[in-house]
Design a protein around this motif. Sequence first.
Motif, short mmCIF file in Angstrom:
data_model
loop_
_atom_site.label_atom_id
_atom_site.label_comp_id
_atom_site.label_asym_id
_atom_site.label_seq_id
_atom_site.Cartn_x
_atom_site.Cartn_y
_atom_site.Cartn_z
N UNK A 176 -8.07 -12.04 8.53
CA UNK A 176 -6.66 -12.46 8.68
C UNK A 176 -6.54 -13.53 9.76
N UNK A 177 -7.15 -13.29 10.90
CA UNK A 177 -7.06 -14.23 12.03
C UNK A 177 -7.64 -15.59 11.64
N UNK B 164 3.74 -13.99 5.14
CA UNK B 164 3.84 -12.76 4.37
C UNK B 164 2.44 -12.22 4.12
N UNK B 165 2.22 -10.97 4.46
CA UNK B 165 0.93 -10.33 4.20
C UNK B 165 1.20 -9.12 3.30
N UNK B 166 0.75 -9.21 2.07
CA UNK B 166 1.00 -8.17 1.08
C UNK B 166 -0.25 -7.32 0.90
N UNK C 97 1.26 -16.88 1.05
CA UNK C 97 1.20 -15.43 0.92
C UNK C 97 -0.26 -15.00 1.09
N UNK C 98 -0.48 -14.05 1.98
CA UNK C 98 -1.80 -13.46 2.14
C UNK C 98 -1.83 -12.14 1.39
N UNK C 99 -2.80 -11.99 0.50
CA UNK C 99 -2.93 -10.77 -0.29
C UNK C 99 -4.14 -9.99 0.20
N UNK C 100 -3.92 -8.75 0.57
CA UNK C 100 -4.98 -7.88 1.08
C UNK C 100 -5.35 -6.84 0.03
N UNK C 101 -6.58 -6.91 -0.46
CA UNK C 101 -7.07 -5.99 -1.48
C UNK C 101 -7.82 -4.83 -0.83
N UNK C 102 -7.28 -3.65 -0.96
CA UNK C 102 -7.94 -2.48 -0.42
C UNK C 102 -9.02 -1.95 -1.35
N UNK C 103 -9.84 -1.04 -0.83
CA UNK C 103 -10.86 -0.37 -1.64
C UNK C 103 -11.13 1.00 -1.04
N UNK C 104 -11.95 1.77 -1.72
CA UNK C 104 -12.31 3.11 -1.28
C UNK C 104 -11.03 3.96 -1.16
N UNK C 105 -10.85 4.64 -0.04
CA UNK C 105 -9.64 5.47 0.13
C UNK C 105 -8.51 4.72 0.81
N UNK D 162 -3.94 1.09 11.25
CA UNK D 162 -3.64 0.12 12.30
C UNK D 162 -3.56 -1.30 11.79
N UNK D 163 -4.30 -1.59 10.73
CA UNK D 163 -4.19 -2.91 10.10
C UNK D 163 -2.81 -3.08 9.48
N UNK D 164 -2.35 -2.03 8.81
CA UNK D 164 -1.00 -2.08 8.21
C UNK D 164 0.04 -2.30 9.29
N UNK D 165 -0.10 -1.58 10.40
CA UNK D 165 0.87 -1.71 11.49
C UNK D 165 0.82 -3.08 12.16
N UNK D 166 -0.37 -3.67 12.21
CA UNK D 166 -0.55 -4.94 12.92
C UNK D 166 -0.15 -6.17 12.12
N UNK D 167 -0.55 -6.23 10.85
CA UNK D 167 -0.39 -7.50 10.13
C UNK D 167 0.38 -7.43 8.82
N UNK D 168 0.46 -6.26 8.19
CA UNK D 168 1.07 -6.17 6.85
C UNK D 168 2.58 -6.24 6.93
N UNK D 169 3.19 -7.11 6.11
CA UNK D 169 4.64 -7.22 6.05
C UNK D 169 5.21 -6.50 4.83
N UNK D 170 4.41 -6.40 3.76
CA UNK D 170 4.87 -5.78 2.53
C UNK D 170 3.75 -4.95 1.91
#
Length: 235
Positions: A71-72, A84-86, A109-117, A122-130
Amino acid sequence: MRFHVMTLFPSIFDAYLNESMMKKAIENKKISVDIYNIRDFSKNKHKKVDDYPFGGGAGMVMTPQPIYDTYDHIVKKNNLKNPKVVYLTPKGKVFNQTIANSLSKEEDIILLCGHYEGIDQRIIDLIVTDEISIGDYVLTGGELPALILIDCISRLIPGVLGKEESFMEESFKDNLLEYPQYTRPREFMGMKVPDVLLSGNHKLIDEWRKNKSIQITSERRPDLMKKVIKNDKNK
């Protein structure tokens, strides 16, 4: 519109973005899609990006450092200010055309693709807007949902579709599903195109299409039909 995708599996995006409308939109510089491999930013000597969850439980959780550094890098490289970080997640708000319309007005728009569980909170709290979900089911990762958002939002960018009015007549306009479509031949396996569509009377055609949209929406999506009725009462 610039999309910046954070993922562990960049190659998933190659085929889709190099075909059809998406390819043309990128070639015509109506949109850009930059893919970033989160693993490239891991400081672990083995490029590890996941670990066991604190408190126990099944599966692994994506660690915060590689995601934050990705992200940085995106922010600094593109000189972004509060983008916007989705985060694509089953826990998010369910994606719909209204959300797509809103996001289409963004420049980046920054799209963050999760994986595993999932990812460290803390990432959600720090950078995610949606936090956005594409439906009430679970997928292996966020790559397919990210592609869905890119496709849907891109269609709303001026110049991406062949005709500006194309997206205005599609499903979910005014909460109604789209009416049936027909093309040549006029008769196929004994089934004929409705006469009204061959009449040349655009008023009658518009009425037929509106009635069919209402009929289909009532049968298949009564939840949307309630919104149509509510909106009509408020007019």
